[in-house]
Design an enzyme around this catalytic site. Structure first.
Site, PDB file in Angstrom:
ATOM      1  N   ASP A  43       0.088  -8.695   1.637  1.00 45.47           N
ATOM      2  CA  ASP A  43      -0.837  -7.685   1.093  1.00 45.47           C
ATOM      3  C   ASP A  43      -1.797  -8.384   0.139  1.00 45.47           C
ATOM      4  O   ASP A  43      -1.373  -9.205  -0.677  1.00 45.47           O
ATOM      5  CB  ASP A  43      -0.039  -6.605   0.340  1.00 45.47           C
ATOM      6  CG  ASP A  43      -0.828  -5.326   0.172  1.00 45.47           C
ATOM      7  OD1 ASP A  43      -0.357  -4.279   0.649  1.00 45.47           O
ATOM      8  OD2 ASP A  43      -1.925  -5.363  -0.440  1.00 45.47           O
ATOM      9  N   ILE A  65       1.448   3.814   2.388  1.00 45.61           N
ATOM     10  CA  ILE A  65       2.374   4.024   3.522  1.00 45.61           C
ATOM     11  C   ILE A  65       3.272   2.799   3.685  1.00 45.61           C
ATOM     12  O   ILE A  65       4.482   2.919   3.915  1.00 45.61           O
ATOM     13  CB  ILE A  65       1.608   4.312   4.835  1.00 45.61           C
ATOM     14  CG1 ILE A  65       0.652   5.506   4.657  1.00 45.61           C
ATOM     15  CG2 ILE A  65       2.580   4.568   5.997  1.00 45.61           C
ATOM     16  CD1 ILE A  65      -0.248   5.779   5.848  1.00 45.61           C
ATOM     17  N   GLY A  80       0.838  -1.207   0.000  1.00 45.25           N
ATOM     18  CA  GLY A  80       0.000   0.000   0.000  1.00 45.25           C
ATOM     19  C   GLY A  80       0.867   1.249   0.000  1.00 45.25           C
ATOM     20  O   GLY A  80       2.094   1.176  -0.063  1.00 45.25           O
ATOM     21  N   TYR A 109     -16.006   2.687  10.275  1.00 44.02           N
ATOM     22  CA  TYR A 109     -14.554   2.617  10.112  1.00 44.02           C
ATOM     23  C   TYR A 109     -13.877   3.079  11.407  1.00 44.02           C
ATOM     24  O   TYR A 109     -12.971   2.413  11.920  1.00 44.02           O
ATOM     25  CB  TYR A 109     -14.118   3.498   8.935  1.00 44.02           C
ATOM     26  CG  TYR A 109     -12.620   3.619   8.808  1.00 44.02           C
ATOM     27  CD1 TYR A 109     -11.873   2.581   8.264  1.00 44.02           C
ATOM     28  CD2 TYR A 109     -11.956   4.760   9.252  1.00 44.02           C
ATOM     29  CE1 TYR A 109     -10.490   2.685   8.167  1.00 44.02           C
ATOM     30  CE2 TYR A 109     -10.577   4.865   9.150  1.00 44.02           C
ATOM     31  CZ  TYR A 109      -9.853   3.827   8.605  1.00 44.02           C
ATOM     32  OH  TYR A 109      -8.488   3.934   8.512  1.00 44.02           O
TER      33      TYR A 109
END
Ligand code: UDP
Length: 320
Positions: free
Chosen positions: A31, A12, A10, A146
């Site tokens: 991932d 970051i 991703g 979230y």
């Protein structure tokens, strides 16, 4: 050191992998490429990348056993995904973290968990402090699912520390930005920059008076490594953000100026973008006292410097 980075492909995560490889660490990535991309890490060469989910417990177990430390970044992110896919957002974030915590504890691997400034909800102070009360919106408003999932991750991590003394530290990130961040799932800066470079209108949500403090990924990554390496910080929570806040309307103007674009600003009602009943966080700024005292964290990159880096990066990728 051997390090596992979940979510390593991703935005970051890939910068973290790069920093670890640069200092000579052996890096393993887990991932599922849901929002990450293999191209984010292919330039790193010698890393081991496993394309799978943190929900796959046997895989998580095998990888955790191989390494000395774990950075857990894998999560469903981006307001657009959170609103469109509430089930997988909640399940990925809570069950994924539960799995990583369980396996890290089984093999006693020190763990860093990335959380989000979303856990503060609407906030009770101008600058959000780690121990603040939290004010969430209605459960009917999907966005807060979230925030609640990230809060649950934090509760569980702290529970592992309290009950089992497992060394886990939590970093609460405030709008981290930089090269390789995609605008596909809502993130404002890559969206505005792409729109400006194409001379399309910049889509400011609401009246644009909401503010954010954008933090440069190159400032955040060394702090993640330091927080994990300082074992005396285990069992604690640290904000990582910047002190420079800007309204979204001003951000749009700044990006038009810095890209030398002919774009205009188009104000879009929130409901039109995210459906009825959407609620934004109007202001969100970190108190950095605690992380500064602990590891000397000070954000170094100005917003203009970040924008210029991101503009250059996106310009190189755009066709034509
Ligand atoms: N935003 C916007 N136009 C866009 C994308 C986002 O005005 O095309 C706004 C969004 O509503 C929010 C802010 O920019 O107020 C930051 O959005 P982002 O999704 O980047 O981060 P977060 O909402 O998690 O802070």
């Amino acid at each position: 050191m051997r390090a596992l980075v979940t979510g390593g492909a991703g935005f970051i995560g890939s910068h973290l992998c790069e920093a670890l490889v640069t200092r000579g660490d052996e890096v393993f990535v887990l991932d599922d490429l849901s929002t990450g991309a293999f191209e984010n890490i292919e330039h790193l060469g010698e890393i081991t990348a496993v394309i799978d989910s943190t929900l796959n417990q046997p895989i998580v177990r095998d990888l955790v056993r191989e390494v000395d430390v774990v950075f857990h970044l894998a999560a469903t992110v981006g307001v657009q995904l959170v609103v469109e896919k509430p089930i997988s957002t909640i399940v990925n974030n809570i069950r994924g973290t539960e799995t990583v915590l369980e396996e890290a504890c089984r093999y006693r691997r020190p763990l860093l968990i990335t959380s989000s400034s979303e856990v503060y909800g609407k906030g009770v102070n101008d600058l959000f402090q780690e121990d603040d009360d939290r004010v969430m919106g209605s459960l009917k408003r999907t966005r807060w699912g979230y925030a609640a999932s990230k809060a649950m991750d934090e509760f569980l991590a702290l529970a592992y520390w309290l009950e089992k003394r497992h060394p886990v530290v939590i970093a609460r990130l405030f709008n981290t930005v930089g090269p390789r961040q995609t605008g596909r799932y809502g993130m404002v800066i890559p969206r505005f920059v792409t729109q400006a470079l194409r001379n399309e209108p910049l889509t400011v949500h609401g009246d644009g008076s909401q503010t954010r403090c954008f933090t440069y990924v190159a400032d955040v990554v060394p702090a993640l490594i330091q927080l994990l390496e300082r074992r005396d910080l285990a069992g604690d929570i640290f904000n990582l953000g910047s002190r420079e806040c800007i309204t979204i309307e001003e951000l749009a103007r700044r990006i038009i100026e810095r890209t030398d674009s002919d774009s205009t600003i188009y104000y879009v009602p929130y409901e039109q973008v995210y459906g009825p009943g959407y609620e934004d966080m109007l202001h969100r700024a970190p108190d950095l006292t605690k992380v500064n005292a602990a590891i000397g964290f000070e954000p170094r990159t100005s917003l203009d410097e970040m924008l210029d880096e991101i503009i250059g990066n996106i310009r190189r990728k755009l066709p034509g």
